[in-house]
Design an enzyme around this catalytic site. Structure first.
Site, PDB file in Angstrom:
ATOM      1  N   ARG A  72      42.255  46.181  46.109  1.00  0.00           N
ATOM      2  CA  ARG A  72      43.675  46.491  46.022  1.00  0.00           C
ATOM      3  C   ARG A  72      43.917  47.888  46.611  1.00  0.00           C
ATOM      4  NH1 ARG A  72      44.923  47.671  41.500  1.00  0.00           N
ATOM      5  NH2 ARG A  72      43.014  47.280  40.351  1.00  0.00           N
ATOM      6  N   TYR A 211      43.150  40.476  51.026  1.00  0.00           N
ATOM      7  CA  TYR A 211      42.272  40.589  49.859  1.00  0.00           C
ATOM      8  C   TYR A 211      42.964  40.386  48.504  1.00  0.00           C
ATOM      9  CZ  TYR A 211      38.498  41.843  46.908  1.00  0.00           C
ATOM     10  OH  TYR A 211      37.522  41.758  45.960  1.00  0.00           O
ATOM     11  N   GLY A 213      44.161  40.859  44.990  1.00  0.00           N
ATOM     12  CA  GLY A 213      45.439  41.256  44.420  1.00  0.00           C
ATOM     13  C   GLY A 213      46.483  41.649  45.455  1.00  0.00           C
ATOM     14  N   LYS A 220      48.663  39.717  40.493  1.00  0.00           N
ATOM     15  CA  LYS A 220      49.122  41.060  40.090  1.00  0.00           C
ATOM     16  C   LYS A 220      50.592  41.276  40.431  1.00  0.00           C
ATOM     17  CE  LYS A 220      44.944  41.972  38.834  1.00  0.00           C
ATOM     18  NZ  LYS A 220      44.556  42.232  37.449  1.00  0.00           N
ATOM     19  N   HIS A 240      48.113  43.204  31.178  1.00  0.00           N
ATOM     20  CA  HIS A 240      46.806  43.081  31.837  1.00  0.00           C
ATOM     21  C   HIS A 240      45.741  42.869  30.762  1.00  0.00           C
ATOM     22  CE1 HIS A 240      43.808  45.081  34.871  1.00  0.00           C
ATOM     23  NE2 HIS A 240      43.863  43.787  35.053  1.00  0.00           N
ATOM     24  N   SER A 262      40.747  47.206  35.495  1.00  0.00           N
ATOM     25  CA  SER A 262      39.978  46.330  36.377  1.00  0.00           C
ATOM     26  C   SER A 262      38.512  46.759  36.399  1.00  0.00           C
ATOM     27  CB  SER A 262      40.542  46.411  37.804  1.00  0.00           C
ATOM     28  OG  SER A 262      41.908  46.104  37.802  1.00  0.00           O
ATOM     29  N   CYS A 264      36.234  46.529  34.060  1.00  0.00           N
ATOM     30  CA  CYS A 264      35.731  47.132  32.814  1.00  0.00           C
ATOM     31  C   CYS A 264      35.346  46.065  31.790  1.00  0.00           C
ATOM     32  CB  CYS A 264      36.765  48.081  32.224  1.00  0.00           C
ATOM     33  SG  CYS A 264      36.982  49.586  33.203  1.00  0.00           S
ATOM     34  N   ASP A 287      42.494  37.853  32.274  1.00  0.00           N
ATOM     35  CA  ASP A 287      43.096  38.955  33.037  1.00  0.00           C
ATOM     36  C   ASP A 287      44.556  39.234  32.703  1.00  0.00           C
ATOM     37  OD1 ASP A 287      42.631  40.961  35.103  1.00  0.00           O
ATOM     38  OD2 ASP A 287      43.974  39.809  36.380  1.00  0.00           O
ATOM     39  N   ARG A 379      33.818  39.323  44.603  1.00  0.00           N
ATOM     40  CA  ARG A 379      34.467  38.485  43.586  1.00  0.00           C
ATOM     41  C   ARG A 379      34.039  37.028  43.638  1.00  0.00           C
ATOM     42  NH1 ARG A 379      38.637  41.315  40.456  1.00  0.00           N
ATOM     43  NH2 ARG A 379      38.538  43.406  41.314  1.00  0.00           N
ATOM     44  N   ASN A 510      28.816  42.977  21.403  1.00  0.00           N
ATOM     45  CA  ASN A 510      30.172  43.387  21.026  1.00  0.00           C
ATOM     46  C   ASN A 510      30.743  42.486  19.926  1.00  0.00           C
ATOM     47  OD1 ASN A 510      30.154  45.542  22.797  1.00  0.00           O
ATOM     48  ND2 ASN A 510      31.075  44.377  24.485  1.00  0.00           N
TER      49      ASN A 510
HETATM   50  C1  PEP Z   1      42.026  42.508  42.607  1.00  0.00           C
HETATM   51  O1  PEP Z   1      41.235  43.421  42.518  1.00  0.00           O
HETATM   52  O2  PEP Z   1      42.415  42.186  43.707  1.00  0.00           O
HETATM   53  C2  PEP Z   1      42.506  41.816  41.409  1.00  0.00           C
HETATM   54  C3  PEP Z   1      43.196  40.740  41.539  1.00  0.00           C
HETATM   55  O3  PEP Z   1      42.298  42.185  40.148  1.00  0.00           O
HETATM   56  P1  PEP Z   1      41.634  43.403  39.397  1.00  0.00           P
HETATM   57  O4  PEP Z   1      41.669  44.597  40.273  1.00  0.00           O
HETATM   58  O5  PEP Z   1      42.425  43.631  38.154  1.00  0.00           O
HETATM   59  O6  PEP Z   1      40.286  42.974  39.066  1.00  0.00           O
HETATM   60 MN    MN Z   2      42.723  42.578  36.509  1.00  0.00          MN
HETATM   61 NA    NA Z   3      40.460  44.747  43.805  1.00  0.00          NA
END
Ligand code: PEP
Ligand code: MN
Ligand code: NA
Length: 598
Positions: A72, A211, A213, A220, A240, A262, A264, A287, A379, A510
């Protein structure tokens, strides 16, 4: 195409965009298996995708992006509200008319030599009382394939839209027109990128990136940035957050939502395999959560998505066995991971590396190579219905009633493993001051601590001060009964010791923290009241079968006065950015914290 012609606003918009972008042809996506096969065959033929060995990953594909289009782009993301003040200090802003005229020039002729796909999609189940529709126009077949995984899309959606349903128009172009004899590249994109949102008119215009997001506009852009504006206006929350169903050994069910920035661990937590015997986690979402008050005064959450777009590196049978089982079922697109010689995928964290790979850059890779084989933000994109622990409630348009909300970040120091907020407003304060070290999920420096309120910093579609007020006002929705609100907890799985080692094992372990949270919901669970909230006693965390001594547990639970005093100037500076828009009750929370620390 009768349904299409029937929707005059949709037809007119498509005509307008086609006239501007001049694609060679227009294809209406029906969402069928046949369409998927045709699309992916063509992508394999052109070299944009590599088909994986069906014996390893059936019906699955490997994609590599341009090395400059891997995440992003927050710097290029804009909230174009009519009034600059409405975008607030945390968003980039441009006047909507100015942005539209700039982008119109970029879009002019930008689909030349390409196909424009019409992708009708629905966020959430189609049988919802008021399904929320969108239509993405894109010149990227990779985006179409990904949208088919991530959203409910195609003919059924178009039919449900009828002749006059509202929808969010979402325009996307990779911004790489082709001359008549020009050969295409595997990953077309443009150096100039804009990810623009028009909150008043509920429109999305994206240019230049293929790409995640930036281009899968239901995710998003719609389900967070545009939906957060709708949620403010209509009294609900677009967040989120992961959503999980947690069942105790006694069979008691609790629903938990969790906001983490993101990369984490939302996906890992949403699919957690508890190490504590008898506990069971089922996944509702990983998400995005849309939360509305039910008639019972409780906050009910749904997952508007249809797929998972998870960070690949670090995912394996130890950290997230259920993600691995989901992926084994195939029907997935992998982006910027490595390819094995036998037609499977590999990434860092999967154990011993094979002797040879093709890296995300398309280069030969061996264990001696200096750079990682997979991009840190690589991803997997995979259907959520393949998740073996998907909760039945995922399909229910009413969603699930949330018992607890977790706010978490990635902090080496200061923040203890878990703390319970004193009440709703204190919980909103914890969310509003949430901080985390930056990750590879966005372009920019990694590992820098920044405030990431409610893990929504890149996703709030309006003024963050108004957003905090909206969170505070949500308490009014609980039919006047604060007890029906979810309890709020602050967690940190990432605290380190002086040598840089993690103080807490995380992942399946956890579940021990979740158990304490459930005990707190039940009015049990031992805690000490600290300046920052209620923190478990060492005895209150179930360590059955876990090799962690008292001193280590004390270290991960410690609330260090000096560390928290050091946060005060940062929080003050953060709050000052919002001027008059910062709710006075949050200043009061900061003052109260100072007093408790003094
Ligand atoms: C991205 O990174 O493009 C996304 C859709 O989600 P995130 O950054 O929250 O993992
Ligand atoms: Mn996300
Ligand atoms: Na991203």
């Amino acid at each position: 195409m009768t349904a299409v012609k029937a929707h005059a606003r949709l037809a007119a918009w498509i005509d307008e965009v086609a006239a501007l972008t001049t694609p060679d042809r227009i294809v209406w996506c029906d969402g069928s298996e046949q369409e998927w096969a045709t699309l992916t065959d063509a992508l394999v033929e052109s070299g944009a995708l590599v088909r994986l060995d069906p014996a390893k990953k059936p019906n699955s594909f490997w994609a590599r992006t341009d090395p400059n289009d891997v995440a992003r782009v927050e710097e290029r993301t804009f909230i174009c509200s009519a009034d600059e003040a409405d975008a607030g200090p945390t968003n980039n802003w441009m006047d909507p008319a100015e942005m539209k005229s700039t982008m119109t020039e970029l879009y002019r002729g930008c689909m030349r030599g390409r196909t424009m796909y019409v992708v009708p999609f629905c966020m959430g189940p189609l049988d919802a009382e008021q399904p929320l529709f969108g239509v993405e126009l894109t010149d990227s077949p990779y985006v179409v394939a990904s949208m088919r995984i991530m959203t409910r899309m195609g003919s059924a959606v178009l039919e449900a839209m009828g002749s006059d349903a509202d929808f969010v128009p979402a325009l996307h172009s990779v911004g790489a027109p082709l001359e008549p004899d020009q050969e295409d590249v595997a990953w077309p994109c443009n150096e100039t990128k804009y990810i623009s949102h028009f909150p008043e008119t509920r429109e999305i215009w994206s240019f230049g990136s293929g790409y995640g997001g930036n281009s899968l506009l239901g995710k998003k852009c719609y389900a967070l940035r545009i939906a957060s504006v709708a949620a403010r206006d209509e009294g609900w929350l677009a967040e989120h957050m992961l959503i999980m169903k947690l069942t105790s050994p006694e069979g008691q069910v609790r629903y938990i939502a969790g906001a983490f920035p993101s990369a984490c661990g939302k996906t890992n937590l949403a699919m957690l395999e508890p190490t504590l015997p008898g506990w069971k986690v089922e996944t509702v979402g990983d998400d995005i959560a849309w939360m509305r008050f039910g008639e019972d005064g409780r906050l009910w959450a749904t997952n508007p998505e249809y797929g998972l777009f998870g960070v690949a590196p670090g995912t394996d049978f130890h950290t997230n066995p259920n993600a691995m089982r989901t992926l084994a079922r195939g029907n997935s697109v992998f982006t910027n991971v490595a390819l094995t010689d036998d037609g499977d995928i590999w990434w860092e964290g999967m154990g011993t590396p094979p002797e040879h790979l093709v890296s995300w850059k398309g280069e030969d890779w061996t264990p001696d190579s200096d750079a990682p084989s997979s991009h840190p933000n690589s991803r997997f994109c995979t259907p959520i219905e393949q998740c073996p622990i998907l909760a039945d409630e995922y399909h229910d348009p009413r969603g699930v009633p949330i018992d607890a909300i977790l706010f978490g970040g990635r902090r080496k120091t200061t923040v203890p493993l878990v703390a319970e907020a004193r009440d709703w407003v204190h919980g909103v304060y914890l969310g509003a001051t949430l901080s985390s070290e930056t990750t590879a999920a966005a372009v920019g420096q990694v590992g820098v601590v920044r405030r990431d309120p409610m893990a929504m910093l890149p996703f709030i579609g309006y003024h963050a001060g108004d957003y905090f007020q909206h969170w505070i006002d949500m308490a009014k929705g609980a039919s006047g009964d604060a007890a029906r609100l979810p309890k709020i907890f602050y967690v940190n799985w990432f605290r380190r010791d002086e040598d840089g080692g993690f103080l807490w094992p995380g992942f399946g372990e956890n579940s021990r923290v979740l158990k304490w949270i459930v005990e707190r919901l039940d009015g049990r669970g031992e805690a000490v009241e600290t300046a920052i909230g209620h923190v478990p006693t060492v005895a209150a965390i179930d360590r059955t079968g876990l090799d962690l001594d008292d001193a280590d547990l004390e270290a991960v639970l410690r609330v260090d006065r000096d560390e928290w005093l050091a946060e005060i100037p940062q929080v003050t500076e953060w709050f000052e950015r919002f001027g008059d828009k910062l709710p006075a009750v949050l200043w009061a929370e900061l003052d109260a914290l100072k007093a408790r620390l003094a």
